[in-house]
Design a protein around this motif. Structure first.
Motif, PDB file in Angstrom:
ATOM      1  N   ILE A  51     -13.335 -39.462 -16.697  1.00  0.00           N
ATOM      2  CA  ILE A  51     -13.954 -39.715 -17.998  1.00  0.00           C
ATOM      3  C   ILE A  51     -13.724 -38.542 -18.948  1.00  0.00           C
ATOM      4  O   ILE A  51     -13.325 -38.730 -20.103  1.00  0.00           O
ATOM      5  N   VAL A  52     -13.960 -37.324 -18.482  1.00  0.00           N
ATOM      6  CA  VAL A  52     -13.826 -36.146 -19.340  1.00  0.00           C
ATOM      7  C   VAL A  52     -12.374 -35.937 -19.779  1.00  0.00           C
ATOM      8  O   VAL A  52     -12.096 -35.717 -20.962  1.00  0.00           O
ATOM      9  N   VAL A  53     -11.446 -36.025 -18.836  1.00  0.00           N
ATOM     10  CA  VAL A  53     -10.031 -35.826 -19.169  1.00  0.00           C
ATOM     11  C   VAL A  53      -9.551 -36.931 -20.108  1.00  0.00           C
ATOM     12  O   VAL A  53      -8.866 -36.659 -21.105  1.00  0.00           O
ATOM     13  N   ALA A  54      -9.916 -38.167 -19.821  1.00  0.00           N
ATOM     14  CA  ALA A  54      -9.486 -39.287 -20.666  1.00  0.00           C
ATOM     15  C   ALA A  54     -10.082 -39.185 -22.068  1.00  0.00           C
ATOM     16  O   ALA A  54      -9.400 -39.480 -23.058  1.00  0.00           O
ATOM     17  N   ALA A  55     -11.331 -38.756 -22.170  1.00  0.00           N
ATOM     18  CA  ALA A  55     -11.946 -38.580 -23.493  1.00  0.00           C
ATOM     19  C   ALA A  55     -11.200 -37.509 -24.292  1.00  0.00           C
ATOM     20  O   ALA A  55     -10.974 -37.663 -25.500  1.00  0.00           O
ATOM     21  N   ALA A  56     -10.795 -36.431 -23.628  1.00  0.00           N
ATOM     22  CA  ALA A  56     -10.035 -35.374 -24.306  1.00  0.00           C
ATOM     23  C   ALA A  56      -8.683 -35.912 -24.782  1.00  0.00           C
ATOM     24  O   ALA A  56      -8.252 -35.626 -25.913  1.00  0.00           O
ATOM     25  N   VAL A  57      -8.004 -36.694 -23.948  1.00  0.00           N
ATOM     26  CA  VAL A  57      -6.722 -37.291 -24.330  1.00  0.00           C
ATOM     27  C   VAL A  57      -6.918 -38.240 -25.512  1.00  0.00           C
ATOM     28  O   VAL A  57      -6.130 -38.239 -26.469  1.00  0.00           O
ATOM     29  N   LEU A  58      -7.967 -39.036 -25.473  1.00  0.00           N
ATOM     30  CA  LEU A  58      -8.247 -39.981 -26.552  1.00  0.00           C
ATOM     31  C   LEU A  58      -8.473 -39.254 -27.872  1.00  0.00           C
ATOM     32  O   LEU A  58      -7.903 -39.621 -28.907  1.00  0.00           O
ATOM     33  N   LEU A  59      -9.280 -38.204 -27.860  1.00  0.00           N
ATOM     34  CA  LEU A  59      -9.532 -37.438 -29.081  1.00  0.00           C
ATOM     35  C   LEU A  59      -8.254 -36.774 -29.590  1.00  0.00           C
ATOM     36  O   LEU A  59      -7.993 -36.746 -30.799  1.00  0.00           O
ATOM     37  N   HIS A  60      -7.451 -36.249 -28.673  1.00  0.00           N
ATOM     38  CA  HIS A  60      -6.169 -35.644 -29.050  1.00  0.00           C
ATOM     39  C   HIS A  60      -5.260 -36.684 -29.717  1.00  0.00           C
ATOM     40  O   HIS A  60      -4.632 -36.408 -30.750  1.00  0.00           O
ATOM     41  N   ALA A  61      -5.183 -37.875 -29.126  1.00  0.00           N
ATOM     42  CA  ALA A  61      -4.326 -38.927 -29.667  1.00  0.00           C
ATOM     43  C   ALA A  61      -4.792 -39.347 -31.062  1.00  0.00           C
ATOM     44  O   ALA A  61      -3.967 -39.535 -31.969  1.00  0.00           O
ATOM     45  N   PHE A  62      -6.091 -39.476 -31.256  1.00  0.00           N
ATOM     46  CA  PHE A  62      -6.608 -39.819 -32.576  1.00  0.00           C
ATOM     47  C   PHE A  62      -6.291 -38.719 -33.586  1.00  0.00           C
ATOM     48  O   PHE A  62      -5.918 -39.005 -34.728  1.00  0.00           O
ATOM     49  N   ALA A  63      -6.408 -37.478 -33.177  1.00  0.00           N
ATOM     50  CA  ALA A  63      -6.094 -36.359 -34.071  1.00  0.00           C
ATOM     51  C   ALA A  63      -4.619 -36.390 -34.460  1.00  0.00           C
ATOM     52  O   ALA A  63      -4.273 -36.132 -35.622  1.00  0.00           O
ATOM     53  N   ARG A  64      -3.733 -36.712 -33.521  1.00  0.00           N
ATOM     54  CA  ARG A  64      -2.302 -36.784 -33.824  1.00  0.00           C
ATOM     55  C   ARG A  64      -2.028 -37.853 -34.885  1.00  0.00           C
ATOM     56  O   ARG A  64      -1.214 -37.659 -35.775  1.00  0.00           O
ATOM     57  N   PHE A  65      -2.695 -38.987 -34.773  1.00  0.00           N
ATOM     58  CA  PHE A  65      -2.508 -40.046 -35.764  1.00  0.00           C
ATOM     59  C   PHE A  65      -2.888 -39.562 -37.153  1.00  0.00           C
ATOM     60  O   PHE A  65      -2.170 -39.796 -38.124  1.00  0.00           O
ATOM     61  N   ALA A  66      -4.021 -38.878 -37.256  1.00  0.00           N
ATOM     62  CA  ALA A  66      -4.494 -38.424 -38.560  1.00  0.00           C
ATOM     63  C   ALA A  66      -3.655 -37.274 -39.105  1.00  0.00           C
ATOM     64  O   ALA A  66      -3.271 -37.285 -40.279  1.00  0.00           O
ATOM     65  N   LEU A  67      -3.357 -36.287 -38.280  1.00  0.00           N
ATOM     66  CA  LEU A  67      -2.713 -35.065 -38.765  1.00  0.00           C
ATOM     67  C   LEU A  67      -1.189 -35.121 -38.763  1.00  0.00           C
ATOM     68  O   LEU A  67      -0.541 -34.622 -39.678  1.00  0.00           O
ATOM     69  N   GLU A  68      -0.595 -35.715 -37.752  1.00  0.00           N
ATOM     70  CA  GLU A  68       0.864 -35.815 -37.687  1.00  0.00           C
ATOM     71  C   GLU A  68       1.356 -37.055 -38.415  1.00  0.00           C
ATOM     72  O   GLU A  68       2.341 -37.011 -39.153  1.00  0.00           O
ATOM     73  N   GLY A  69       0.673 -38.176 -38.200  1.00  0.00           N
ATOM     74  CA  GLY A  69       1.134 -39.434 -38.769  1.00  0.00           C
ATOM     75  C   GLY A  69       0.597 -39.735 -40.147  1.00  0.00           C
ATOM     76  O   GLY A  69       1.086 -40.627 -40.830  1.00  0.00           O
ATOM     77  N   LEU A  70      -0.431 -38.984 -40.578  1.00  0.00           N
ATOM     78  CA  LEU A  70      -1.079 -39.215 -41.865  1.00  0.00           C
ATOM     79  C   LEU A  70      -1.521 -40.671 -42.031  1.00  0.00           C
ATOM     80  O   LEU A  70      -1.208 -41.340 -43.004  1.00  0.00           O
ATOM     81  N   GLY A  71      -2.266 -41.133 -41.039  1.00  0.00           N
ATOM     82  CA  GLY A  71      -2.797 -42.486 -41.058  1.00  0.00           C
ATOM     83  C   GLY A  71      -3.810 -42.646 -39.949  1.00  0.00           C
ATOM     84  O   GLY A  71      -4.338 -41.658 -39.443  1.00  0.00           O
ATOM     85  N   THR A  72      -4.075 -43.865 -39.590  1.00  0.00           N
ATOM     86  CA  THR A  72      -5.057 -44.155 -38.548  1.00  0.00           C
ATOM     87  C   THR A  72      -4.437 -45.096 -37.512  1.00  0.00           C
ATOM     88  O   THR A  72      -3.404 -45.714 -37.776  1.00  0.00           O
ATOM     89  N   PRO A  73      -5.086 -45.243 -36.362  1.00  0.00           N
ATOM     90  CA  PRO A  73      -4.622 -46.238 -35.389  1.00  0.00           C
ATOM     91  C   PRO A  73      -4.954 -47.677 -35.807  1.00  0.00           C
ATOM     92  O   PRO A  73      -4.448 -48.616 -35.215  1.00  0.00           O
ATOM     93  N   ALA A  74      -5.794 -47.834 -36.817  1.00  0.00           N
ATOM     94  CA  ALA A  74      -6.175 -49.174 -37.275  1.00  0.00           C
ATOM     95  C   ALA A  74      -4.995 -49.854 -37.957  1.00  0.00           C
ATOM     96  O   ALA A  74      -4.344 -49.249 -38.817  1.00  0.00           O
TER      97      ALA A  74
END
Length: 165
Positions: A51-74
């Protein structure tokens, strides 16, 4: 999209999608996380770590979408750029992998067959969504860049070494 809007939109989507799928539904299925913890040796520790590792990966992935991709996963506010950095260098679908891992971690934590079945149903639904919506949409939006990325990075099981062009 501006970085602040991408971060805010990603935050809202994080609550609306993974928050419901990996949080609210398992909470309801586990009697508000009131089930007794597993008595199987190692399940509670393994579930907690997952749970802890997966939550960290999930937050990292969301951050990449916002900061690298300049958008959202939506789908209504997609990224301007194809996201291929960070954890995306090892697996194309880290958000889905993380969400399923959080659910599986809870299944271990409570030794819950119900949560395991929910994870299996979720895996089928997520895999179908990726195959029939996301892959064609990304191929259309990013063309050859996505095809190169898709050839070099596995969809679900992470590769231990990053790909090179």
């Amino acid at each position: 999209m501006r970085p602040f809007s991408a971060i805010a939109g990603s935050g809202v989507f994080l609550i609306a999608a993974p928050g419901v799928v990996a949080g609210l539904v398992p909470w309801l299925l586990s009697d508000h996380w009131g089930l007794p913890w597993s008595t199987v040796p190692g399940f509670v520790l393994a579930g907690g770590i997952l749970i802890v590792v997966a939550a960290a990966v999930l937050l990292h992935a969301f951050a990449r979408f916002a900061l690298e991709g300049l958008g959202t996963p939506a789908p209504i506010a997609p990224t301007e750029k194809l996201v291929i950095g960070g954890v995306y260098r090892h697996v194309r679908n880290p958000m889905y992998v993380a969400v399923l891992s959080i659910i599986l971690g809870q299944a271990l934590l409570f030794s819950s067959w119900t949560l395991l079945a929910y994870a299996a149903i979720g895996a089928i639904a997520m895999g179908s969504f990726v195959r029939f919506y996301e892959e064609p949409t990304l191929a259309s939006r990013y063309g050859a860049d996505y095809e190169t990325y898709r050839r070099n990075v596995p969809g679900w099981l992470p590769r231990l070494t990053p790909w090179r062009d």
